[in-house]
Design a protein around this motif. Sequence first.
Motif, short mmCIF file in Angstrom:
data_model
loop_
_atom_site.label_atom_id
_atom_site.label_comp_id
_atom_site.label_asym_id
_atom_site.label_seq_id
_atom_site.Cartn_x
_atom_site.Cartn_y
_atom_site.Cartn_z
N ILE A 299 0.84 -1.19 0.00
CA ILE A 299 0.00 0.00 0.00
C ILE A 299 0.88 1.25 0.00
O ILE A 299 1.88 1.32 0.71
CB ILE A 299 -0.92 0.01 1.23
CG1 ILE A 299 -1.91 -1.16 1.17
CG2 ILE A 299 -1.65 1.33 1.35
CD1 ILE A 299 -2.95 -1.03 0.09
N ALA A 300 0.51 2.22 -0.82
CA ALA A 300 1.26 3.48 -0.92
C ALA A 300 0.38 4.63 -0.41
O ALA A 300 -0.83 4.48 -0.28
CB ALA A 300 1.66 3.73 -2.37
N PRO A 301 0.98 5.80 -0.13
CA PRO A 301 0.19 6.93 0.36
C PRO A 301 -0.95 7.32 -0.59
O PRO A 301 -2.00 7.76 -0.15
CB PRO A 301 1.23 8.04 0.48
CG PRO A 301 2.52 7.32 0.73
CD PRO A 301 2.43 6.08 -0.10
N THR A 302 -0.72 7.19 -1.90
CA THR A 302 -1.77 7.48 -2.88
C THR A 302 -1.80 6.33 -3.90
O THR A 302 -0.80 5.64 -4.08
CB THR A 302 -1.53 8.80 -3.62
OG1 THR A 302 -0.41 8.66 -4.51
CG2 THR A 302 -1.27 9.94 -2.65
N PRO A 303 -2.93 6.14 -4.58
CA PRO A 303 -3.02 5.05 -5.56
C PRO A 303 -1.98 5.13 -6.67
O PRO A 303 -1.55 4.10 -7.21
CB PRO A 303 -4.44 5.20 -6.13
CG PRO A 303 -5.21 5.90 -5.06
CD PRO A 303 -4.23 6.83 -4.42
N VAL B 218 1.95 3.48 -6.06
CA VAL B 218 2.34 2.08 -5.95
C VAL B 218 3.39 1.76 -7.01
O VAL B 218 3.45 2.40 -8.05
CB VAL B 218 1.12 1.14 -6.11
CG1 VAL B 218 0.10 1.39 -5.03
CG2 VAL B 218 0.50 1.27 -7.49
N TRP B 219 4.21 0.76 -6.74
CA TRP B 219 5.23 0.38 -7.70
C TRP B 219 5.42 -1.14 -7.67
O TRP B 219 5.13 -1.79 -6.67
CB TRP B 219 6.55 1.10 -7.44
CG TRP B 219 7.20 0.74 -6.14
CD1 TRP B 219 6.78 1.04 -4.88
CD2 TRP B 219 8.40 -0.01 -5.97
NE1 TRP B 219 7.64 0.54 -3.94
CE2 TRP B 219 8.64 -0.12 -4.58
CE3 TRP B 219 9.29 -0.60 -6.85
CZ2 TRP B 219 9.73 -0.79 -4.04
CZ3 TRP B 219 10.39 -1.28 -6.33
CH2 TRP B 219 10.60 -1.36 -4.94
N VAL B 220 5.87 -1.67 -8.78
CA VAL B 220 6.07 -3.11 -8.93
C VAL B 220 7.50 -3.44 -8.55
O VAL B 220 8.45 -3.01 -9.22
CB VAL B 220 5.78 -3.56 -10.37
CG1 VAL B 220 6.03 -5.05 -10.53
CG2 VAL B 220 4.34 -3.20 -10.77
N PRO B 221 7.71 -4.20 -7.47
CA PRO B 221 9.07 -4.51 -7.03
C PRO B 221 9.83 -5.32 -8.07
O PRO B 221 9.23 -6.05 -8.88
CB PRO B 221 8.85 -5.33 -5.75
CG PRO B 221 7.47 -4.99 -5.30
CD PRO B 221 6.70 -4.74 -6.55
N ILE C 71 0.15 0.30 -14.40
CA ILE C 71 1.01 -0.10 -13.28
C ILE C 71 2.01 -1.17 -13.72
O ILE C 71 3.19 -1.13 -13.37
CB ILE C 71 0.15 -0.63 -12.12
CG1 ILE C 71 -0.64 0.51 -11.49
CG2 ILE C 71 1.02 -1.32 -11.06
CD1 ILE C 71 -1.67 0.04 -10.48
N PHE C 72 1.54 -2.14 -14.51
CA PHE C 72 2.39 -3.28 -14.87
C PHE C 72 3.02 -3.13 -16.25
O PHE C 72 3.66 -4.08 -16.73
CB PHE C 72 1.57 -4.58 -14.80
CG PHE C 72 1.24 -5.00 -13.40
CD1 PHE C 72 2.14 -5.74 -12.66
CD2 PHE C 72 0.04 -4.64 -12.82
CE1 PHE C 72 1.85 -6.14 -11.37
CE2 PHE C 72 -0.27 -5.02 -11.53
CZ PHE C 72 0.63 -5.78 -10.79
#
Length: 278
Positions: free
Chosen positions: A51-55, A58-61, A93-94
């Motif tokens: 979970i990140a502070p805002t949508p 987020v990042w893909v490790p 995102i991906f």
Amino acid sequence: MNEDLAEMPLQEDIAPEDESAPDAVPVPRALVPRLSETAILLDIDGTLLDIAPTPREVWVPPGLAKTLNRLHQRTDGALALVSGRSLNDIDLIFAPDQFPAVAGHGAETRLAAEREAAGARAPPLDKELKRRLAAIAKLSPGILLEDKGYSLALHYRLAPHAEQAIYQAVSVIRADLPNAPIEVLPGKSVCEIKHPGFTKASGVRELMAQGPFRGRRPFFIGDDVTDESVFAIMPDLHGLAFSVGRRATGVAGHFDAPSDVRQFLAHLLDDEKDIASP
């Protein structure tokens, strides 16, 4: 929905951890069938990704995309992302990778990465209704508005003090528009308003009725209140469910954090190597 949202429990009071649920199962070898017989269904935020502070943060490790692509290949395409996010958002995102998906809480589905998504199962929210709901974001700095067309989300992770005020404002709007066809989904620091009639569970049922998912045993991993509808249908599909961050009712086990889920998925590939070894 007829309940008064002003009386709805706060997020921390929703779906408490079930103390009778099983302990975490990092790599349940005895439970998960071979990948050739399995359909892998994965929530994104709070499950695959931290979970990140805002949508948008987020990042893909590193390594996750490779793991997902290899699992997608090993299952002959029977891996899908199941999310409240829109399909377009998931692809961003991906990127550049694309995967089968149930998006928008079941409003959109895509059976294969190379195919177009099936049409949205709900019309856009009424413009006047969206205008009034969007105005709720002005209650406090830090409330973020996300317009998905068929739903509208109010994120308050940066304004946790505004949670009750948001739900009270939604309740007032619903009282003014008692016939409006809307459903309210409480989530982790988000209040989402959508059309009724579709859920993550309805999207998963549709997915599992079609190739390459049909005939396989699904397992689903999710973390949020909206994932509980999928937890509930896993027995009907002869599948298994795992929760993240809490021990939910009706699951075979749980993971402490998304990092544990990512490790588990990587181990599934290692397990297949062990099975294939002489």
